[in-house]
Design an enzyme around this catalytic site. Sequence first.
Site, short mmCIF file in Angstrom:
data_model
loop_
_atom_site.label_atom_id
_atom_site.label_comp_id
_atom_site.label_asym_id
_atom_site.label_seq_id
_atom_site.Cartn_x
_atom_site.Cartn_y
_atom_site.Cartn_z
N ASP A 198 -4.66 1.90 0.57
CA ASP A 198 -3.53 2.83 -0.04
C ASP A 198 -3.51 4.12 0.14
O ASP A 198 -5.06 4.80 -0.16
CB ASP A 198 -3.66 2.71 -2.01
CG ASP A 198 -2.71 2.66 -2.54
OD1 ASP A 198 -1.89 2.53 -3.08
OD2 ASP A 198 -2.50 4.18 -2.56
N HIS A 207 5.15 -5.33 -2.51
CA HIS A 207 3.62 -5.36 -2.13
C HIS A 207 2.71 -5.64 -3.11
O HIS A 207 2.67 -5.61 -4.50
CB HIS A 207 3.46 -4.15 -1.58
CG HIS A 207 3.61 -3.13 -2.32
ND1 HIS A 207 4.90 -2.50 -3.04
CD2 HIS A 207 2.96 -2.04 -3.52
CE1 HIS A 207 5.35 -1.81 -3.90
NE2 HIS A 207 4.06 -1.64 -4.53
P1 AMP Z 1 4.17 0.79 -6.32
O1 AMP Z 1 4.04 1.62 -7.09
O2 AMP Z 1 3.94 -0.10 -6.83
O3 AMP Z 1 5.37 0.54 -5.65
O4 AMP Z 1 3.23 1.09 -5.57
C1 AMP Z 1 3.21 1.64 -3.89
C2 AMP Z 1 1.64 2.54 -3.24
O5 AMP Z 1 2.44 2.48 -2.32
C3 AMP Z 1 1.25 3.09 -4.00
O6 AMP Z 1 -0.15 3.31 -4.38
C4 AMP Z 1 1.32 4.75 -3.26
O7 AMP Z 1 -0.01 5.39 -3.10
C5 AMP Z 1 0.73 3.61 -2.25
N1 AMP Z 1 1.83 4.27 -0.10
C6 AMP Z 1 2.80 4.94 -0.62
N2 AMP Z 1 2.57 5.28 0.88
C7 AMP Z 1 1.77 5.27 1.45
C8 AMP Z 1 1.41 5.78 2.58
N3 AMP Z 1 2.30 6.08 3.78
N4 AMP Z 1 -0.02 4.39 2.98
C9 AMP Z 1 -0.66 3.72 1.83
N5 AMP Z 1 -0.43 3.77 1.47
C10 AMP Z 1 1.11 4.31 0.38
#
Ligand code: AMP
Length: 115
Positions: A30, A101
């Site tokens: 993440d 996810h």
């Molecule tokens: P959610 O709030 O459950 O949709 O989680 C989305 C997650 O994706 C969050 O914890 C973000 O920090 C993570 N995230 C968003 N963009 C990226 C990225 N480019 N690479 C890795 N993690 C990401």
Amino acid sequence: MAETIFSKIIRKEIPADIVFESDTVLAFRDISPQAPIHIIIIPKQPIAYTTEIDGKKDASLLGDLFDAANLIAKEQGIDKTGFRIVINNGINAGQEVPHLHLHLLGGRKLSWPPG
Ligand code: AMP
């Protein structure tokens, strides 16, 4: 399903710290970790929300996601100490990316209940 940042990561159009990849699953760190180990585990196929899952039809894919989570937990050395798997689904759960996810969180004591 709408295009998301995770679609771009699957296609390797943007960089990610990938820790596991198979035909069906991709896992990467993440970008904003909430614990020492915070890994996002996604199906490569386009599923946005848990409400799109058909338990019987998608059983194999769900198995792949959890097999990946257990393998990664072991590789990251948190299988014995414990970890949390979280799926945020929809607005009230704070889902930011509409691509199914699993969050795999570990490496510290995690409080409960979540906020
Ligand atoms: P959610 O709030 O459950 O949709 O989680 C989305 C997650 O994706 C969050 O914890 C973000 O920090 C993570 N995230 C968003 N963009 C990226 C990225 N480019 N690479 C890795 N993690 C990401």
